[in-house]
Design a protein around this motif. Structure first.
Motif, PDB file in Angstrom:
ATOM      1  N   ASP A  79      -2.312   6.003  -5.485  1.00 21.62           N
ATOM      2  CA  ASP A  79      -1.329   4.682  -5.555  1.00 21.62           C
ATOM      3  C   ASP A  79      -0.571   4.531  -4.254  1.00 21.62           C
ATOM      4  OD1 ASP A  79      -2.479   4.291  -8.227  1.00 21.62           O
ATOM      5  OD2 ASP A  79      -0.729   4.881  -9.228  1.00 21.62           O
ATOM      6  N   GLY A  80      -0.023   5.780  -3.712  1.00 20.58           N
ATOM      7  CA  GLY A  80       0.830   5.450  -2.787  1.00 20.58           C
ATOM      8  C   GLY A  80      -0.164   5.558  -1.345  1.00 20.58           C
ATOM      9  N   ALA A  81      -1.166   5.918  -1.264  1.00 20.25           N
ATOM     10  CA  ALA A  81      -2.050   5.418  -0.014  1.00 20.25           C
ATOM     11  C   ALA A  81      -2.637   4.088  -0.266  1.00 20.25           C
ATOM     12  CB  ALA A  81      -3.505   6.528  -0.098  1.00 20.25           C
ATOM     13  N   ARG A  82      -2.974   3.621  -1.519  1.00 22.28           N
ATOM     14  CA  ARG A  82      -3.140   2.315  -1.686  1.00 22.28           C
ATOM     15  C   ARG A  82      -2.066   1.365  -1.553  1.00 22.28           C
ATOM     16  NH1 ARG A  82      -6.423   2.914  -7.496  1.00 22.28           N
ATOM     17  NH2 ARG A  82      -8.679   3.377  -6.632  1.00 22.28           N
ATOM     18  N   GLU A  83      -1.074   1.705  -1.508  1.00 22.38           N
ATOM     19  CA  GLU A  83       0.224   0.813  -1.020  1.00 22.38           C
ATOM     20  C   GLU A  83       0.284   0.611   0.125  1.00 22.38           C
ATOM     21  OE1 GLU A  83       3.509  -1.895  -1.175  1.00 22.38           O
ATOM     22  OE2 GLU A  83       1.911  -1.350  -3.041  1.00 22.38           O
ATOM     23  N   VAL A  84       0.101   1.630   1.176  1.00 20.28           N
ATOM     24  CA  VAL A  84       0.031   1.471   2.551  1.00 20.28           C
ATOM     25  C   VAL A  84      -1.157   0.481   2.874  1.00 20.28           C
ATOM     26  CG1 VAL A  84      -0.314   2.880   4.619  1.00 20.28           C
ATOM     27  CG2 VAL A  84       1.454   3.812   2.870  1.00 20.28           C
ATOM     28  N   ILE A  85      -2.137   0.912   2.363  1.00 23.17           N
ATOM     29  CA  ILE A  85      -3.368  -0.103   2.717  1.00 23.17           C
ATOM     30  C   ILE A  85      -3.079  -1.603   2.235  1.00 23.17           C
ATOM     31  CG2 ILE A  85      -5.798  -0.848   2.152  1.00 23.17           C
ATOM     32  CD1 ILE A  85      -6.040   2.392   1.582  1.00 23.17           C
ATOM     33  N   ARG A  86      -2.322  -1.815   1.090  1.00 25.30           N
ATOM     34  CA  ARG A  86      -2.200  -3.309   0.705  1.00 25.30           C
ATOM     35  C   ARG A  86      -1.255  -3.742   1.622  1.00 25.30           C
ATOM     36  NH1 ARG A  86       1.610  -5.976  -1.334  1.00 25.30           N
ATOM     37  NH2 ARG A  86       3.137  -4.129  -1.343  1.00 25.30           N
ATOM     38  N   GLU A  87      -0.076  -3.250   2.580  1.00 21.99           N
ATOM     39  CA  GLU A  87       0.578  -3.588   3.439  1.00 21.99           C
ATOM     40  C   GLU A  87      -0.332  -4.027   4.661  1.00 21.99           C
ATOM     41  OE1 GLU A  87       3.702  -0.678   4.127  1.00 21.99           O
ATOM     42  OE2 GLU A  87       4.236  -0.942   1.938  1.00 21.99           O
ATOM     43  N   TRP A  88      -1.008  -3.301   4.896  1.00 13.89           N
ATOM     44  CA  TRP A  88      -2.034  -3.755   6.017  1.00 13.89           C
ATOM     45  C   TRP A  88      -2.965  -4.840   5.869  1.00 13.89           C
ATOM     46  CZ3 TRP A  88      -4.520   1.970   6.648  1.00 13.89           C
ATOM     47  CH2 TRP A  88      -3.455   2.783   6.983  1.00 13.89           C
ATOM     48  N   GLU A  89      -3.261  -4.890   4.564  1.00 14.08           N
ATOM     49  CA  GLU A  89      -4.321  -6.026   3.932  1.00 14.08           C
ATOM     50  C   GLU A  89      -3.364  -7.550   4.157  1.00 14.08           C
ATOM     51  OE1 GLU A  89      -7.325  -3.612   1.237  1.00 14.08           O
ATOM     52  OE2 GLU A  89      -5.689  -4.622   0.475  1.00 14.08           O
ATOM     53  N   GLU A  90      -2.080  -7.404   3.788  1.00 15.81           N
ATOM     54  CA  GLU A  90      -1.307  -8.487   3.891  1.00 15.81           C
ATOM     55  C   GLU A  90      -1.116  -9.105   5.353  1.00 15.81           C
ATOM     56  OE1 GLU A  90       2.486  -7.338   2.125  1.00 15.81           O
ATOM     57  OE2 GLU A  90       1.666  -7.462   0.069  1.00 15.81           O
ATOM     58  N   ALA A  91      -1.347  -8.041   6.256  1.00 11.87           N
ATOM     59  CA  ALA A  91      -1.268  -8.581   7.620  1.00 11.87           C
ATOM     60  C   ALA A  91      -2.572  -8.913   8.190  1.00 11.87           C
ATOM     61  CB  ALA A  91      -0.479  -7.474   8.685  1.00 11.87           C
ATOM     62  N   SER A  92      -3.441  -8.421   7.764  1.00  8.36           N
ATOM     63  CA  SER A  92      -5.005  -8.511   8.383  1.00  8.36           C
ATOM     64  C   SER A  92      -6.015  -9.131   7.023  1.00  8.36           C
ATOM     65  CB  SER A  92      -5.567  -7.318   8.850  1.00  8.36           C
ATOM     66  OG  SER A  92      -6.874  -7.241   9.114  1.00  8.36           O
ATOM     67  N   ALA A  93      -6.416 -10.368   7.474  1.00 10.22           N
ATOM     68  CA  ALA A  93      -7.516 -10.860   6.802  1.00 10.22           C
ATOM     69  C   ALA A  93      -8.660 -10.081   6.487  1.00 10.22           C
ATOM     70  CB  ALA A  93      -7.786 -12.130   6.875  1.00 10.22           C
ATOM     71  N   PHE A  94      -9.167  -9.652   7.731  1.00  9.47           N
ATOM     72  CA  PHE A  94     -10.364  -8.750   7.860  1.00  9.47           C
ATOM     73  C   PHE A  94     -10.192  -7.325   7.327  1.00  9.47           C
ATOM     74  CE2 PHE A  94     -12.349  -5.227  10.464  1.00  9.47           C
ATOM     75  CZ  PHE A  94     -13.857  -5.428  10.051  1.00  9.47           C
ATOM     76  N   LEU A  95      -9.057  -6.711   7.113  1.00  9.47           N
ATOM     77  CA  LEU A  95      -8.878  -5.469   6.462  1.00  9.47           C
ATOM     78  C   LEU A  95      -8.965  -5.679   5.017  1.00  9.47           C
ATOM     79  CD1 LEU A  95      -6.191  -3.109   8.275  1.00  9.47           C
ATOM     80  CD2 LEU A  95      -8.825  -3.027   8.105  1.00  9.47           C
ATOM     81  N   ALA A  96      -8.417  -7.003   4.495  1.00  6.86           N
ATOM     82  CA  ALA A  96      -8.186  -7.213   3.064  1.00  6.86           C
ATOM     83  C   ALA A  96      -9.782  -7.599   2.804  1.00  6.86           C
ATOM     84  CB  ALA A  96      -7.564  -8.768   3.098  1.00  6.86           C
TER      85      ALA A  96
END
Length: 301
Positions: A254-271
């Motif tokens: 869950d902790g790793a996914r939370e970091v990834i979620r923050e990236w996804e909020e800033a990048s539509a491509f990563l999302a």
């Protein structure tokens, strides 16, 4: 097809051996302490297989071949630089083949674990990565249903990728490497207290120690970075997390996914890549490296 498959995982403290039935299910498992040095490693592997075969009521020759996973660089059945085993160069395949009377396929332990984890995943995906978050950090990679070793056997050694040029110097002499953040040895190195391992750091983090909590956050970020690198470079369908630090369970995932979620909020491509949903934990009670070793010849040549 042979009646049984036999796999051996040689680790830094133990040798884990399994016998699988033709469907890939475990029918027997036995572990023995590992002994150091060339003779010790060979003898420990022989002992483990002897005992597991007794439990299963088979002999080593009942398997068409035996697979062995071992730390270090492996080429043509020869193991090099397995320093935690006291091995500089050992023709493990030849020695064990002579002892057991069948061909012996030797593979790096993380690669063997990748095969085992992929087998356990069992969902038909043909391109996956196994990320070992243990004493060190490395990945085993399956591409289009085949183990990918790379040109020099270094595929998946992502622990040496730097993510912070101003970060702490790791065991490889480089600053800010992934392994320094996302491995047991790296966590202990950052903590810097003699005789204390990652488990003490994580316990201190749970108790509210500010510095320990910072190290834990860097660990979660490092795992997220590793998953991002594997998916952006190889676009594997799934990244399976294994190794000792996955004992953290949901806290790690869950902790790793939370970091990834923050990236996804800033990048539509990563999302759009849905990296977080491609992560899962390998069941901690499964001997994935031994299972994968047993399946080396059958599934991967």
């Amino acid at each position: 097809m042979s009646a049984v498959r036999i796999g051996v995982d040689i680790g830094g403290t133990k040798v884990d051996a399994v016998v699988l039935d033709p469907g890939g299910d475990i029918v027997a498992r036995h572990r023995v302490p590992v002994r150091m040095g060339d003779d010790g490693v060979v003898g420990s592997a022989r002992d483990a297989v002897s005992h597991v075969c007794d439990i299963a009521g088979v002999t080593a020759s009942d398997a068409g071949a035996i697979g062995v996973g071992v730390p270090g660089a492996v080429t043509g059945g020869v193991v090099r630089h397995a320093l935690n085993l006291g091995v500089t160069e050992l023709d493990l395949s030849s020695q064990l083949s002579a002892a057991w009377g069948v061909p012996v396929h030797v593979e790096n332990d993380v690669n063997a674990a990748a095969i085992g984890a992929w087998h356990l995943l069992g969902d038909g995906r043909t391109s996956v990565a196994y990320l070992n978050v243990g004493t060190g950090l490395a990945a085993g990679i399956i591409l289009d249903g085949r183990l990918w070793r790379g040109a020099r056997g270094a595929a998946g050694e992502i622990g040496h990728i730097g993510i912070d040029p101003a970060g702490p110097v790791g065991a490889d002499g480089l600053r800010g490497g992934l392994e320094t953040y996302a491995s047991g040895s790296g966590v202990a190195l950052q903590w810097g207290r003699e005789g204390q391992a990652a488990v003490e750091v994580l316990r201190a983090a749970q108790d509210g120690d500010v510095r320990a909590r910072e190290i834990r956050e860097r660990l979660l970020g490092g795992v997220a970075h590793a998953a991002r690198i594997l998916i952006l470079t190889l676009d594997v369908a799934h990244v399976m997390l294994g190794g000792g630090l996955t004992g953290m369970g949901a806290e790690l995932l869950d902790g790793a996914r939370e970091v990834i979620r923050e990236w996804e909020e800033a990048s539509a491509f990563l999302a759009s890549l849905e990296i977080g949903s491609r992560l899962s934990l390998v069941p901690g009670d499964q001997p994935v490296a031994a299972i994968g070793a047993a399946m080396l010849e059958v599934d991967h040549g």
